[in-house]
Design an enzyme around this catalytic site. Structure first.
Site, PDB file in Angstrom:
ATOM      1  N   GLY A  83      62.443  63.455 -14.337  1.00 67.68           N
ATOM      2  CA  GLY A  83      61.211  64.240 -14.479  1.00 67.68           C
ATOM      3  C   GLY A  83      61.495  65.629 -13.932  1.00 67.68           C
TER       4      GLY A  83
ATOM      5  N   TYR B  82      62.021  62.811 -22.388  1.00 71.35           N
ATOM      6  CA  TYR B  82      61.567  62.820 -23.789  1.00 71.35           C
ATOM      7  C   TYR B  82      62.711  62.563 -24.778  1.00 71.35           C
ATOM      8  CZ  TYR B  82      62.956  67.750 -23.111  1.00 71.35           C
ATOM      9  OH  TYR B  82      63.649  68.891 -22.800  1.00 71.35           O
TER      10      TYR B  82
ATOM     11  N   SER C 249      64.431  80.471 -34.644  1.00 67.82           N
ATOM     12  CA  SER C 249      65.475  80.811 -35.622  1.00 67.82           C
ATOM     13  C   SER C 249      66.511  79.687 -35.650  1.00 67.82           C
ATOM     14  CB  SER C 249      66.156  82.110 -35.202  1.00 67.82           C
ATOM     15  OG  SER C 249      66.852  81.913 -33.978  1.00 67.82           O
TER      16      SER C 249
ATOM     17  N   ARG D 234      80.589  74.279 -25.358  1.00 67.24           N
ATOM     18  CA  ARG D 234      80.337  74.266 -26.816  1.00 67.24           C
ATOM     19  C   ARG D 234      81.624  74.268 -27.621  1.00 67.24           C
ATOM     20  NH1 ARG D 234      76.618  79.459 -27.382  1.00 67.24           N
ATOM     21  NH2 ARG D 234      78.121  80.157 -25.832  1.00 67.24           N
TER      22      ARG D 234
HETATM   23  C1  HXC Z   1      62.442  81.258 -28.667  1.00 71.32           C
HETATM   24  C2  HXC Z   1      64.552  81.746 -27.940  1.00 71.32           C
HETATM   25  C3  HXC Z   1      64.137  81.664 -26.593  1.00 71.32           C
HETATM   26  C4  HXC Z   1      62.751  81.373 -26.341  1.00 71.32           C
HETATM   27  C5  HXC Z   1      66.243  82.171 -26.636  1.00 71.32           C
HETATM   28  N1  HXC Z   1      65.860  82.054 -27.901  1.00 71.32           N
HETATM   29  N2  HXC Z   1      65.216  81.932 -25.798  1.00 71.32           N
HETATM   30  N3  HXC Z   1      63.724  81.538 -28.970  1.00 71.32           N
HETATM   31  N4  HXC Z   1      61.957  81.176 -27.409  1.00 71.32           N
HETATM   32  N5  HXC Z   1      62.272  81.296 -25.114  1.00 71.32           N
HETATM   33  C6  HXC Z   1      66.688  82.271 -29.085  1.00 71.32           C
HETATM   34  C7  HXC Z   1      67.223  83.705 -29.131  1.00 71.32           C
HETATM   35  O1  HXC Z   1      66.277  84.607 -29.663  1.00 71.32           O
HETATM   36  C8  HXC Z   1      68.444  83.551 -30.034  1.00 71.32           C
HETATM   37  O2  HXC Z   1      68.086  83.501 -31.382  1.00 71.32           O
HETATM   38  C9  HXC Z   1      68.942  82.143 -29.679  1.00 71.32           C
HETATM   39  O3  HXC Z   1      67.843  81.454 -29.044  1.00 71.32           O
HETATM   40  C10 HXC Z   1      70.103  82.175 -28.703  1.00 71.32           C
HETATM   41  O4  HXC Z   1      69.725  82.945 -27.592  1.00 71.32           O
HETATM   42  P1  HXC Z   1      70.814  83.701 -26.694  1.00 71.32           P
HETATM   43  O5  HXC Z   1      70.109  84.248 -25.508  1.00 71.32           O
HETATM   44  O6  HXC Z   1      71.633  84.619 -27.526  1.00 71.32           O
HETATM   45  O7  HXC Z   1      71.755  82.434 -26.339  1.00 71.32           O
HETATM   46  P2  HXC Z   1      72.650  82.100 -25.120  1.00 71.32           P
HETATM   47  O8  HXC Z   1      73.021  83.333 -24.364  1.00 71.32           O
HETATM   48  O9  HXC Z   1      73.688  81.191 -25.635  1.00 71.32           O
HETATM   49  O10 HXC Z   1      71.637  81.279 -24.154  1.00 71.32           O
HETATM   50  C11 HXC Z   1      71.338  79.951 -24.419  1.00 71.32           C
HETATM   51  C12 HXC Z   1      69.900  79.630 -24.014  1.00 71.32           C
HETATM   52  C13 HXC Z   1      69.602  80.122 -22.572  1.00 71.32           C
HETATM   53  C14 HXC Z   1      69.709  78.162 -24.170  1.00 71.32           C
HETATM   54  C15 HXC Z   1      68.957  80.389 -24.962  1.00 71.32           C
HETATM   55  O11 HXC Z   1      68.277  79.787 -22.216  1.00 71.32           O
HETATM   56  C16 HXC Z   1      70.561  79.539 -21.554  1.00 71.32           C
HETATM   57  O12 HXC Z   1      71.647  80.065 -21.341  1.00 71.32           O
HETATM   58  N6  HXC Z   1      70.183  78.413 -20.875  1.00 71.32           N
HETATM   59  C17 HXC Z   1      71.062  77.746 -19.898  1.00 71.32           C
HETATM   60  C18 HXC Z   1      70.311  77.190 -18.759  1.00 71.32           C
HETATM   61  C19 HXC Z   1      69.050  76.383 -19.060  1.00 71.32           C
HETATM   62  O13 HXC Z   1      68.451  76.538 -20.141  1.00 71.32           O
HETATM   63  N7  HXC Z   1      68.614  75.563 -18.111  1.00 71.32           N
HETATM   64  C20 HXC Z   1      67.421  74.776 -18.253  1.00 71.32           C
HETATM   65  C21 HXC Z   1      67.743  73.370 -18.468  1.00 71.32           C
HETATM   66  S1  HXC Z   1      66.312  72.402 -18.157  1.00 71.32           S
HETATM   67  P3  HXC Z   1      68.227  84.817 -32.352  1.00 71.32           P
HETATM   68  O14 HXC Z   1      67.897  84.287 -33.715  1.00 71.32           O
HETATM   69  O15 HXC Z   1      67.239  85.796 -31.837  1.00 71.32           O
HETATM   70  O16 HXC Z   1      69.640  85.301 -32.236  1.00 71.32           O
HETATM   71  C22 HXC Z   1      66.228  71.128 -19.281  1.00 71.32           C
HETATM   72  C23 HXC Z   1      65.209  70.033 -19.167  1.00 71.32           C
HETATM   73  C24 HXC Z   1      64.004  70.457 -18.424  1.00 71.32           C
HETATM   74  O17 HXC Z   1      66.999  71.050 -20.162  1.00 71.32           O
HETATM   75  C25 HXC Z   1      62.933  69.406 -18.405  1.00 71.32           C
HETATM   76  C26 HXC Z   1      61.966  69.792 -17.296  1.00 71.32           C
HETATM   77  C27 HXC Z   1      60.969  68.717 -17.016  1.00 71.32           C
HETATM   78  P1  NAP Z   2      70.322  74.850 -14.672  1.00 64.37           P
HETATM   79  O1  NAP Z   2      70.468  75.169 -13.223  1.00 64.37           O
HETATM   80  O2  NAP Z   2      69.961  75.932 -15.612  1.00 64.37           O
HETATM   81  O3  NAP Z   2      71.658  74.122 -15.144  1.00 64.37           O
HETATM   82  C1  NAP Z   2      72.264  74.273 -16.380  1.00 64.37           C
HETATM   83  C2  NAP Z   2      73.729  74.573 -16.142  1.00 64.37           C
HETATM   84  O4  NAP Z   2      74.418  74.451 -17.375  1.00 64.37           O
HETATM   85  C3  NAP Z   2      73.988  75.972 -15.597  1.00 64.37           C
HETATM   86  O5  NAP Z   2      74.811  75.884 -14.456  1.00 64.37           O
HETATM   87  C4  NAP Z   2      74.729  76.672 -16.734  1.00 64.37           C
HETATM   88  O6  NAP Z   2      75.701  77.573 -16.218  1.00 64.37           O
HETATM   89  C5  NAP Z   2      75.375  75.494 -17.454  1.00 64.37           C
HETATM   90  N1  NAP Z   2      75.646  75.765 -18.855  1.00 64.37           N
HETATM   91  C6  NAP Z   2      74.799  76.200 -19.809  1.00 64.37           C
HETATM   92  N2  NAP Z   2      75.416  76.367 -20.968  1.00 64.37           N
HETATM   93  C7  NAP Z   2      76.710  76.017 -20.760  1.00 64.37           C
HETATM   94  C8  NAP Z   2      77.858  75.987 -21.589  1.00 64.37           C
HETATM   95  N3  NAP Z   2      77.791  76.330 -22.883  1.00 64.37           N
HETATM   96  N4  NAP Z   2      79.037  75.577 -21.060  1.00 64.37           N
HETATM   97  C9  NAP Z   2      79.097  75.223 -19.745  1.00 64.37           C
HETATM   98  N5  NAP Z   2      78.054  75.233 -18.920  1.00 64.37           N
HETATM   99  C10 NAP Z   2      76.860  75.635 -19.419  1.00 64.37           C
HETATM  100  O7  NAP Z   2      69.205  73.737 -14.876  1.00 64.37           O
HETATM  101  P2  NAP Z   2      68.983  72.287 -14.195  1.00 64.37           P
HETATM  102  O8  NAP Z   2      67.533  72.123 -14.059  1.00 64.37           O
HETATM  103  O9  NAP Z   2      69.854  72.106 -13.029  1.00 64.37           O
HETATM  104  O10 NAP Z   2      69.465  71.329 -15.379  1.00 64.37           O
HETATM  105  C11 NAP Z   2      70.566  70.444 -15.230  1.00 64.37           C
HETATM  106  C12 NAP Z   2      70.409  69.260 -16.144  1.00 64.37           C
HETATM  107  O11 NAP Z   2      69.232  68.526 -15.808  1.00 64.37           O
HETATM  108  C13 NAP Z   2      70.278  69.614 -17.613  1.00 64.37           C
HETATM  109  O12 NAP Z   2      70.971  68.652 -18.395  1.00 64.37           O
HETATM  110  C14 NAP Z   2      68.790  69.497 -17.868  1.00 64.37           C
HETATM  111  O13 NAP Z   2      68.501  69.229 -19.213  1.00 64.37           O
HETATM  112  C15 NAP Z   2      68.471  68.313 -16.983  1.00 64.37           C
HETATM  113  N6  NAP Z   2      67.052  68.194 -16.613  1.00 64.37           N
HETATM  114  C16 NAP Z   2      66.506  69.046 -15.705  1.00 64.37           C
HETATM  115  C17 NAP Z   2      65.186  68.866 -15.335  1.00 64.37           C
HETATM  116  C18 NAP Z   2      64.537  69.734 -14.307  1.00 64.37           C
HETATM  117  O14 NAP Z   2      63.322  69.611 -14.108  1.00 64.37           O
HETATM  118  N7  NAP Z   2      65.255  70.595 -13.606  1.00 64.37           N
HETATM  119  C19 NAP Z   2      64.430  67.845 -15.921  1.00 64.37           C
HETATM  120  C20 NAP Z   2      65.034  67.025 -16.881  1.00 64.37           C
HETATM  121  C21 NAP Z   2      66.359  67.194 -17.209  1.00 64.37           C
HETATM  122  P3  NAP Z   2      76.171  78.880 -17.055  1.00 64.37           P
HETATM  123  O15 NAP Z   2      74.908  79.558 -17.486  1.00 64.37           O
HETATM  124  O16 NAP Z   2      77.006  79.653 -16.079  1.00 64.37           O
HETATM  125  O17 NAP Z   2      76.983  78.359 -18.192  1.00 64.37           O
END
Ligand code: HXC
Ligand code: NAP
Length: 280
Positions: free
Chosen positions: A190, A148, A106, A69
């Site tokens: 997917g 999507y 939020s 970021r």
């Molecule tokens: C509503 C939510 C929420 C939820 C977090 N927030 N989770 N709001 N529903 N489930 C809100 C929090 O309340 C907070 O707002 C703000 O989002 C930030 O949350 P933090 O936990 O403080 O943020 P952070 O620690 O930066 O974490 C970022 C994150 C977290 C995105 C929220 O989930 C994360 O670290 N994700 C990384 C890995 C990940 O998501 N992998 C999946 C990728 S799969 P407030 O206002 O309360 O402060 C993908 C495609 C999948 O992308 C497709 C599958 C088919």
């Molecule tokens: P994942 O294991 O949660 O991977 C996300 C990775 O991103 C984590 O290793 C996380 O590590 C890193 N990350 C998150 N925030 C970051 C930041 N600010 N800076 C650097 N690294 C950060 O999930 P995944 O399923 O493998 O997803 C990988 C990719 O595939 C994503 O782009 C997702 O949108 C895409 N995708 C996944 C699916 C699925 O079904 N799995 C489907 C469609 C698309 P840290 O938390 O340590 O930062």
């Protein structure tokens, strides 16, 4: 499927390479001869993954703490990697996502996802792109998008808008920078089982069943399938593919856009309560 030297002498950075799909690509690219760098916010996770893959496969892999970021995190990492020569490939894979009703989100929730997915991809792409252009080096950028990204999706709206931006960036720069040696590709996967995605988006067997029922192949994608597709797209064998997003979803999109839109409309209030973040 590939000869073992397909990616020989390529230097590749994978964001979010410590877990899930990023880790699977790191493993495959290492097997195919690449030097691999992975980064993520959690240093211990990327360092552990690098150590495990190095022990099981050999070759060169290093893990770095970097929050995509922030340009002030990205620039020093890219500078450090460039000190040993230019990267050949950047994989923008890091992401954040969750299932939620949009009216309950939020501003910070939107910022969190857009910051990682869209701003992170812009930061990394520009940091590498400027260096490639200045030195007239070739480069490839692979973006991991979502199915999507082109249609939008209910209930994962911050992710949908961010991924749409990533695809727009990819298609725009494919034209602007293509003639100067930088090639852009994307994958729209997917569902593939990873802890990160499934814990946030498909946390119950009932949700998973809905997804599988909707998918024409009635199964999830695999880490091997996406790692192999990624390897092909970044390799020289795919040299004429530029600005293209390849769907790898078993035909899910053709059966009706975004499973989350279909799923979310059937979820009761109690299920939405369960999806909310736990109080810290
Ligand atoms: C509503 C939510 C929420 C939820 C977090 N927030 N989770 N709001 N529903 N489930 C809100 C929090 O309340 C907070 O707002 C703000 O989002 C930030 O949350 P933090 O936990 O403080 O943020 P952070 O620690 O930066 O974490 C970022 C994150 C977290 C995105 C929220 O989930 C994360 O670290 N994700 C990384 C890995 C990940 O998501 N992998 C999946 C990728 S799969 P407030 O206002 O309360 O402060 C993908 C495609 C999948 O992308 C497709 C599958 C088919
Ligand atoms: P994942 O294991 O949660 O991977 C996300 C990775 O991103 C984590 O290793 C996380 O590590 C890193 N990350 C998150 N925030 C970051 C930041 N600010 N800076 C650097 N690294 C950060 O999930 P995944 O399923 O493998 O997803 C990988 C990719 O595939 C994503 O782009 C997702 O949108 C895409 N995708 C996944 C699916 C699925 O079904 N799995 C489907 C469609 C698309 P840290 O938390 O340590 O930062």
């Amino acid at each position: 499927m590939f000869t073992n030297d397909l990616l020989k002498s390529k230097r590749i950075l994978i964001t979010g390479g410590g877990t899930g799909i990023g880790r699977a690509m790191a493993e495959r690219f290492l097997q195919l001869g690449a030097t691999v760098y992975i980064c993520g916010r959690r240093r211990e996770v990327v360092e552990k993954t690098a150590a495990e893959l190095s022990a099981s496969i050999g070759g060169t892999i290093e893990g770095f703490a970097c929050d995509v970021r922030y340009p002030e995190d990205v620039e020093p990492l890219i500078e450090q990697l460039w000190a040993k020569g230019p990267l050949d490939v950047l994989v923008n894979n890091a992401a954040g996502n969750f299932l939620a009703r949009t009216e309950e989100l939020s501003a910070h929730a939107f910022e969190a996802v857009i910051g990682i997915v869209l701003k992170g991809t812009i930061n990394m792409t520009l940091a590498c792109g400027r260096r490639w252009l200045a030195a007239k080096n070739k480069g490839v950028v692979l973006n991991i998008a979502t199915t999507y990204a082109d249609t939008g999706s209910a209930y994962v709206v911050p992710s949908a808008v961010a991924k749409a931006g990533v695809v727009a960036l990819m298609r725009s720069l494919a034209v602007e920078w293509g003639g100067r040696g930088i090639r852009f590709v994307a994958i729209a996967p997917g569902a593939i089982r990873t802890e990160g995605a499934f814990s946030r988006l498909l946390p119950t067997p009932a949700l998973e069943k809905m997804l599988l029922d909707h998918n024409p192949l009635h199964r999830l994608g695999t880490l091997e399938e996406i790692a192999n597709l990624g390897a092909f797209l970044i390799s020289d064998q795919a040299g004429y593919i530029n600005g293209e997003m390849v769907y790898m979803d078993g035909g899910e999109m053709l059966a009706g856009a975004s499973t989350f839109s279909l799923m979310g409309r059937q979820m009761p209030d109690a299920a939405w309560e369960m999806m909310k973040p736990k109080k810290k």
